[in-house]
Structure formats: structure tokens, C-alpha cells
Design an enzyme around this catalytic site. Structure first.
Site, short mmCIF file in Angstrom:
data_model
loop_
_atom_site.label_atom_id
_atom_site.label_comp_id
_atom_site.label_asym_id
_atom_site.label_seq_id
_atom_site.Cartn_x
_atom_site.Cartn_y
_atom_site.Cartn_z
CE LYS A 82 -4.16 -2.07 1.94
NZ LYS A 82 -5.23 -1.98 2.96
CG ASP A 119 -8.60 -0.13 2.80
OD1 ASP A 119 -9.36 -0.97 2.28
OD2 ASP A 119 -7.37 -0.23 2.78
#
Length: 280
Positions: A82, A119
Site C-alpha cells: 500500500k 478502505d
């Protein structure tokens, strides 16, 4: 640089057989391919392809740099890539920039790469009640934890605290995002597990996390980002204590739907996606 929303390349040319996927290491366990394949079929985009993309850390930078020229409309990014995704992008959304991690990459019409973090809003989507004025405790200090901390702070929680087995990592995250670091659990309204504890060895859950089954009744909602067949011990114990729970599959669907909408420009069929990820 940060920037506003420009059209994705794929939304402007949906007739092309675009590629999509999820980068991770490992990634074979991911249910994202099944979820997105079902969604694409539902949207009449069955000629698009979404697959698992297992890439080791030493090769991820090259893989991300080649995304646009390889026929990709975009990609999801999971552990441990990420932060790499953030660095690979030409344009960052405000969420990705502030969180410092990205889970969604989109190829824009001019071939540049946008990094976003779905997210964060995905968590808020599935909480089932307003976060404003609530207290929250986030377990973990990785990319997902950063997203959840940022989301809860932005949603108006009165206090957001971070716990991690490595205290220095919790302190670093807390300092970055202006929240509290704690060395033990407390009776927060919202408890969010962003660690991988319980994924591979469920028996270790209450040995490695700073919570006990009896104490879960002190929380209004318990969220576990871990998803596994049969559920997790953390959620089973919370349910037994009478606490409302949110599982990792619900968050997977919520963040995946937002990614899909960015790539295609169409509303995501969330019911189809949810059914796909819960199919054993």
C-alpha cells in the site's frame, strides 16, 4: 501531487477489454477476484478481467510502473504494497495523501496514475451508526489501520486511539494523524481490529490482542477486518457478549464497490458483490 477527480480511462471506453486486479504478497486467499468478476458480469462488462496479481516486494515498483501500458484500468493493492502504491502514483486523492497509504490505483484518461484509499470510507459505510461523538480504539498500525484511524477522525469521533504490539509504531501513527497511542485496551464505543491476528491461527486471538472475551460487552460495535470461513474468534466472542459486529467481508465489499465505481463510472452492484464473497 494531490488533485481533483479526473475521468478514468476505462469509463470513457467501456467497450475495451480492460484488465483489473489486486496486487499483494501473498494474495491467493483474496476474495476480490470472485467479487469483482461477479460485479463486472452484472454490469455487462464481462469482457473485462480481474485477477490476483502476486508480486513480491522487490518487483512491485516495476509492476506498478507498467500498469497503464499493460492494458489495466486500475488495480487494488493489499499487504504489503500500500505504501508502494502511493509512491507509484502521479496524482493522490486527499484521503490517500493524508493517510499515507493507497489501496486503489486508477489509470486516468491521459495515462497517469491516481492513488486513492477506499478502505477509509468503506469502514464508515458499514458501521451502521454515526461515528460522530463516539470513542474508537484501533488495533494495529499498518496501512489498513492508518485508513481506519483517519476515517474515524474525519467522521467526528470524540477520541481515536491506536494500540499496536510494537508501541513505537502505534506512537508514530498517532503522531502522524493527531490521535492517541495507548498501551492497553479501554472501553471504546467502537473497536476495530486491523491486525492479521486470527487469520492463520484463530487460537492466538486473545493471546496477542489486548482484549478478552468478557470485555467485549463494553463496546457498542466490534469490527474485524480479518475474514475467514466460519468467522473469527473475535467476532464470535463479541456476538456472544451481545455486541454488534461487522466482519471483514462487509468492509471488503464496501471498499471494493468504491474502487469499481471509480474505474467504471457506474454504480456498483453491492448485493451481487456481497453474495460473491460469502460463497464458499
Amino acid at each position: 501531487m494531490t488533485g481533483g477527480r479526473r475521468p478514468s480511462a476505462a469509463a470513457a471506453d467501456p467497450g475495451r477489454g480492460w484488465r483489473l486486479g489486486v496486487f499483494g504478497w501473498p494474495v491467493a486467499h483474496s476474495r476480490s477476484p470472485a467479487m469483482h468478476t461477479a460485479a463486472l458480469e452484472s454490469l455487462g462488462l464481462g469482457h473485462w478481467r480481474y485477477g490476483a496479481l502476486p508480486v513480491p516486494p522487490e518487483r512491485i515498483d516495476a509492476a506498478l510502473a507498467a500498469l497503464a501500458e499493460s492494458g489495466f484500468a486500475g488495480a487494488n493493492v493489499t499487504i504489503p504494497h500500500k505504501h508502494h502504491a502511493l509512491r507509484a502514483a502521479d496524482v493522490l486523492t486527499p484521503a490517500a495523501a493524508e493517510i499515507g497509504a493507497a489501496n486503489t490505483l486508477t489509470v486516468l484518461g491521459d495515462g497517469t496514475l491516481e492513488a486513492d484509499n477506499t478502505d477509509a470510507p468503506g469502514l464508515i459505510d458499514v458501521l451502521g451508526e454515526p461515528a460522530a461523538g463516539r470513542t474508537a480504539l484501533v488495533l494495529g498500525a499498518g496501512g489498513s489501520a492508518r485508513a481506519c484511524v483517519w476515517a474515524l477522525r474525519e467522521a467526528g469521533c470524540s477520541r481515536v486511539a491506536v494500540w499496536n504490539r510494537t508501541t513505537a509504531r502505534a506512537t508514530e501513527l498517532a503522531d502522524d494523524l493527531g490521535v492517541d497511542a495507548v498501551t492497553d485496551a479501554f472501553a471504546a464505543d467502537l473497536l476495530v481490529n486491523c491486525t492479521s491476528v486470527g487469520l492463520h491461527d484463530p487460537a492466538e486471538t486473545f493471546d496477542l490482542l489486548p482484549v478478552a472475551p468478557a470485555g467485549l460487552a463494553d463496546h457498542r460495535v466490534v469490527v474485524d477486518l480479518v475474514y475467514r470461513s466460519g468467522g473469527t474468534p473475535l467476532l464470535h466472542a463479541a456476538e456472544a457478549a451481545g455486541t454488534r459486529t461487522v466482519d471483514g467481508l462487509a468492509i471488503l465489499v464496501a471498499q471494493g464497490a468504491r474502487s469499481l465505481e471509480r474505474w467504471t463510472g457506474r454504480p456498483a452492484p453491492r448485493d451481487v458483490m456481497d453474495a460473491a464473497v460469502r460463497r464458499d
